[in-house]
Design a protein around this motif. Structure first.
Motif, short mmCIF file in Angstrom:
data_model
loop_
_atom_site.label_atom_id
_atom_site.label_comp_id
_atom_site.label_asym_id
_atom_site.label_seq_id
_atom_site.Cartn_x
_atom_site.Cartn_y
_atom_site.Cartn_z
N PHE A 2 0.83 -1.20 0.00
CA PHE A 2 0.00 0.00 0.00
C PHE A 2 0.87 1.26 0.00
CE2 PHE A 2 -2.62 -3.26 2.24
CZ PHE A 2 -3.46 -3.53 1.17
N GLU A 3 2.03 1.16 0.66
CA GLU A 3 2.94 2.32 0.63
C GLU A 3 3.42 2.58 -0.78
OE1 GLU A 3 5.75 1.30 3.67
OE2 GLU A 3 4.16 1.52 5.18
N GLU A 4 3.63 1.49 -1.53
CA GLU A 4 4.07 1.63 -2.93
C GLU A 4 2.96 2.29 -3.76
OE1 GLU A 4 5.56 -2.00 -4.59
OE2 GLU A 4 5.68 -1.04 -6.57
N LEU A 5 1.75 1.89 -3.46
CA LEU A 5 0.59 2.49 -4.15
C LEU A 5 0.56 4.00 -3.91
CD1 LEU A 5 -2.22 1.45 -5.51
CD2 LEU A 5 -3.17 2.03 -3.29
N VAL A 6 0.77 4.40 -2.66
CA VAL A 6 0.78 5.82 -2.31
C VAL A 6 1.88 6.55 -3.09
CG1 VAL A 6 1.25 7.47 -0.46
CG2 VAL A 6 -0.22 5.50 -0.01
N SER A 7 3.04 5.94 -3.17
CA SER A 7 4.18 6.61 -3.81
C SER A 7 3.95 6.83 -5.30
CB SER A 7 5.47 5.81 -3.59
OG SER A 7 5.43 4.63 -4.36
N LYS A 8 3.00 6.06 -5.89
CA LYS A 8 2.73 6.20 -7.33
C LYS A 8 1.58 7.16 -7.62
CE LYS A 8 4.60 1.74 -8.63
NZ LYS A 8 4.29 0.33 -8.65
N VAL A 47 1.49 12.92 5.52
CA VAL A 47 1.64 14.24 6.14
C VAL A 47 3.12 14.64 6.30
CG1 VAL A 47 1.35 15.50 8.32
CG2 VAL A 47 -0.60 14.38 7.26
N ALA A 48 3.92 13.71 6.82
CA ALA A 48 5.33 14.05 7.05
C ALA A 48 5.99 14.51 5.75
CB ALA A 48 6.07 12.85 7.63
N ASN A 49 5.70 13.79 4.66
CA ASN A 49 6.28 14.14 3.35
C ASN A 49 5.81 15.50 2.87
OD1 ASN A 49 8.09 12.52 2.11
ND2 ASN A 49 6.57 11.05 1.37
N ILE A 50 4.52 15.73 2.97
CA ILE A 50 3.94 16.99 2.47
C ILE A 50 4.43 18.18 3.30
CG2 ILE A 50 1.76 18.27 2.29
CD1 ILE A 50 0.51 15.63 1.29
N TYR A 51 4.43 18.00 4.63
CA TYR A 51 4.88 19.10 5.48
C TYR A 51 6.36 19.41 5.26
CZ TYR A 51 0.48 19.38 8.09
OH TYR A 51 -0.84 19.57 8.45
N GLU A 52 7.09 18.41 4.85
CA GLU A 52 8.51 18.65 4.59
C GLU A 52 8.69 19.61 3.41
OE1 GLU A 52 10.74 15.04 4.59
OE2 GLU A 52 12.63 16.10 4.20
N TRP A 87 2.03 13.47 -5.97
CA TRP A 87 3.45 13.86 -5.85
C TRP A 87 3.90 14.73 -7.01
CZ3 TRP A 87 3.97 13.58 -1.06
CH2 TRP A 87 3.40 12.55 -0.34
N GLN A 88 3.02 14.89 -8.01
CA GLN A 88 3.30 15.87 -9.09
C GLN A 88 2.37 17.07 -8.98
OE1 GLN A 88 3.09 12.33 -10.50
NE2 GLN A 88 5.22 12.47 -9.79
N ASN A 89 1.71 17.19 -7.85
CA ASN A 89 0.77 18.30 -7.69
C ASN A 89 1.48 19.65 -7.85
OD1 ASN A 89 -0.65 20.41 -5.89
ND2 ASN A 89 -2.19 18.83 -6.22
N PRO A 90 0.88 20.58 -8.61
CA PRO A 90 1.58 21.85 -8.88
C PRO A 90 1.93 22.65 -7.62
CG PRO A 90 -0.72 21.94 -9.63
CD PRO A 90 -0.42 20.52 -9.30
N LEU A 91 1.13 22.48 -6.57
CA LEU A 91 1.44 23.21 -5.33
C LEU A 91 2.74 22.67 -4.71
CD1 LEU A 91 0.34 25.36 -3.26
CD2 LEU A 91 -0.50 23.41 -1.95
N LEU A 92 2.86 21.35 -4.68
CA LEU A 92 4.07 20.76 -4.10
C LEU A 92 5.28 21.03 -4.99
CD1 LEU A 92 2.71 17.34 -2.74
CD2 LEU A 92 2.89 19.55 -1.59
N VAL A 93 5.06 20.98 -6.31
CA VAL A 93 6.15 21.27 -7.24
C VAL A 93 6.63 22.71 -7.05
CG1 VAL A 93 6.73 21.53 -9.70
CG2 VAL A 93 5.42 19.55 -8.94
N ALA A 94 5.67 23.63 -6.89
CA ALA A 94 6.04 25.04 -6.70
C ALA A 94 6.80 25.22 -5.38
CB ALA A 94 4.78 25.92 -6.71
N CYS A 95 6.42 24.46 -4.35
CA CYS A 95 7.15 24.53 -3.06
C CYS A 95 8.58 24.04 -3.28
CB CYS A 95 6.49 23.65 -2.00
SG CYS A 95 4.87 24.21 -1.47
N ASN A 141 -5.33 15.81 -3.57
CA ASN A 141 -4.72 16.28 -4.82
C ASN A 141 -5.56 17.39 -5.45
OD1 ASN A 141 -2.79 16.24 -6.85
ND2 ASN A 141 -3.83 14.64 -8.03
N GLU A 142 -6.87 17.14 -5.51
CA GLU A 142 -7.77 18.15 -6.10
C GLU A 142 -7.80 19.42 -5.24
OE1 GLU A 142 -9.07 18.03 -9.14
OE2 GLU A 142 -7.92 16.17 -9.23
#
Ligand SMILES: [Fe+2]
Ligand SMILES: [Fe+2]
Length: 392
Positions: free
Chosen positions: A17-23, A153-158, A27-35, A222-223
Motif C-alpha cells: 500500500f505504501e508503494e501504491l501511495v508513492s505512485k 503528512v510528514a512528506n507533504i509538510y517537509e 506527488w506531481q501536484n503543482p502546489l508541491l512542485v512550486a514549493c 490532490n484536487e
C-alpha cells in the motif's frame, strides 16, 4: 505511539500500500512542485496554510469518525493515544490546532486564523473526508486515514517546511510542521495496523477496499491542492482584473509627466546584459519605467556581429526595430528585419536576435511582463542563462 500498536508485521504486509501511495499523482501536484522549486512567496504560504488551518482545526473530528467506526475497544484505545497527542497531552494550549494558530501569527502575522475567509473548496475538502469516514467500514476508514492521510503528512509538510526555511523563516517558528514530520508516521502506523488487523489474516481479500480508500484520500487532497494553487495564481492578478472591470485608472493623470521617455539607452533602467564573446553573445537590455501597468517596454541593444542568447518566457513581445539590421529567430522561423519593422514573438517560444548589419541593432521590445510576472517561475532572470550580469 509505536509501542501500543497491534502486533502485525506491518512493514511487510503494508508495503504494497505504501508503494501504491508513492505512485499517486499527488506527488506531481503543482502546489508541491512550486514549493520544491521555491516559486512561492511568504504571502503565498500564508494564504494556503491559512486555508489548511480549517482542515487542521477539524482533524480530531476525522480521527473521532474513525474511532466511531471501530467496534473493537482495543482499537479505540489505540486511537485515543493519537487523539491525546493531537490534543496537546497534558497541556491543551499545545494542541496541534493551537500550534498552527501560533505559527500563523508568528510567521505570517495572521493573528486570527479562525476568521480566515475559508474557500468553498477548503470546506468541501474537509466535508468530503468526514463524509467518507462516516460512510465506510472500519477497514476503509483506517486505510483512508492511515496510508492515505497520516502516512503522507510528514512528506507533504517537509515540502512546506523546506520552502519556508528557504524564505528565511526560523525553524523554531515552524514547530507545528516539524512536530508532524516527527509524529505522523507513528500515528499512521497505529491506524494502518488497525486496518490490517481487521483483515483476519487475509489482506488480499480486503486489498481492493483498502486501495480504494487510500486513493479516495489522495485524490481528494490532490484536487484540493490544485484548487489552492489555482487560487494563489489567480489571486495575484485579481487587483488588475478588478481595476479593469471597475474602469479604474492605474495611475492618476497628474503623473502624466512620467508617461514619456526618449528611447536612448541612458534614459532606461539597465535590466541585464550578457557577454560571452566566444559564442558571439553580447547584448544589453534597458527598461523604461513610464508608468505602464501591463506593457513593459525594453530596449535590446546588440553590437555589430553579435546576438543575444536563445531563451523563452511567459510574456509575449512586440519587437520594433529602432536602428540597424538583423535577423530574429523564432522557433524554426528566421526573419530578416530592418529599421521600422515589427515582429511578434509569442509566449514560451525559443527566440533570439542577431545583428547582421553594421552598427548597433536596437530593438524596442514591448512585452506584457506586467501581467506575466505574477505567475510563478517568470521572474526577469529565471529563464536567462546563468552567465548573465544582473544589473538591476
Ligand atoms: Fe496533528
Ligand atoms: Fe525575449
Amino acid at each position: 505511539m509505536q509501542g501500543t500498536v497491534t502486533s502485525v508485521a506491518k512493514t511487510r504486509v503494508g508495503e504494497r500500500f505504501e508503494e501504491l501511495v508513492s505512485k499517486h499523482p499527488i506527488w506531481q501536484n503543482p502546489l508541491l512542485v512550486a514549493c520544491a522549486r521555491n516559486e512561492l512567496s511568504l504571502k503565498d504560504y500564508g494564504y494556503f496554510i491559512a486555508q489548511h488551518f480549517y482542515y487542521s482545526r477539524g482533524f480530531t473530528r476525522l480521527l473521532s469518525a474513525l474511532m466511531m467506526q471501530c467496534e473493537d475497544d482495543k482499537f479505540r484505545a489505540e486511537l485515543s493515544h493519537n487523539l491525546w497527542e493531537e490534543a496537546g497531552e497534558e497541556n491543551m494550549e499545545e494542541r496541534h490546532s493551537n500550534l498552527l494558530r501560533k505559527m500563523m501569527n508568528d510567521v505570517f502575522g495572521i493573528a486570527e486564523p479562525d476568521s480566515t475567509d475559508f474557500k468553498t473548496y477548503t470546506v468541501s475538502y474537509f466535508d468530503e473526508c468526514l463524509r467518507f469516514l462516516k460512510n465506510t467500514n472500519s477497514i476503509g476508514a483506517a486505510a483512508f486515514l492511515g496510508w492515505g492521510t497520516e502516512g503522507v503528512v510528514a512528506n507533504i509538510y517537509e515540502y512546506w517546511y523546506e520552502g519556508l526555511l528557504n524564505l528565511g523563516v526560523a525553524p523554531e517558528a515552524l514547530r507545528y510542521l516539524s512536530i508532524h514530520m516527527e509524529c505522523d508516521d507513528d500515528h499512521a502506523a497505529v491506524i494502518e495496523n488497525i486496518a490490517l488487523s481487521q483483515c483476519g489474516g487475509d489482506i488480499a481479500a480486503h486489498a481492493g477496499e483498502i486501495e480504494t480508500a487510500i486513493y479516495k484520500a489522495l485524490d481528494l487532497r490532490n484536487e484540493y491542492f490544485k484548487a489552492i494553487y489555482q487560487d494563489i495564481t489567480t489571486a495575484k492578478i485579481e487587483p488588475l482584473v478588478t481595476a479593469i472591470c471597475g474602469k479604474l485608472p492605474y495611475l492618476n493623470t497628474d503623473d502624466v509627466s512620467v508617461f514619456t521617455s526618449s528611447l536612448a539607452k541612458s534614459s532606461g533602467v539597465k535590466l541585464y546584459s550578457n557577454q560571452q564573446q566566444n559564442e558571439g553573445i553580447s547584448f544589453e537590455v534597458s527598461r523604461f519605467n513610464i508608468g505602464c501597468e501591463v506593457m513593459d517596454p525594453r530596449l535590446l541593444e546588440i553590437p555589430e556581429g553579435c546576438r543575444n542568447e536563445c531563451h523563452k518566457h511567459a510574456h509575449e513581445s512586440l519587437f520594433y526595430v529602432v536602428s540597424g539590421q538583423g535577423r530574429v529567430h523564432i522557433g524554426d522561423e528566421h526573419i530578416d528585419v530592418k529599421v521600422g519593422q515589427l515582429v511578434y514573438v509569442p509566449r514560451w517560444i525559443d527566440h533570439f536576435s542577431e545583428n547582421t548589419g553594421s552598427g548597433t541593432l536596437s530593438i524596442l521590445a514591448i512585452t506584457d511582463f506586467g501581467l506575466t510576472k505574477h505567475f510563478p517561475n517568470n521572474t526577469d532572470f529565471s529563464y536567462r542563462k546563468k552567465q548573465h550580469t544582473q544589473v538591476a
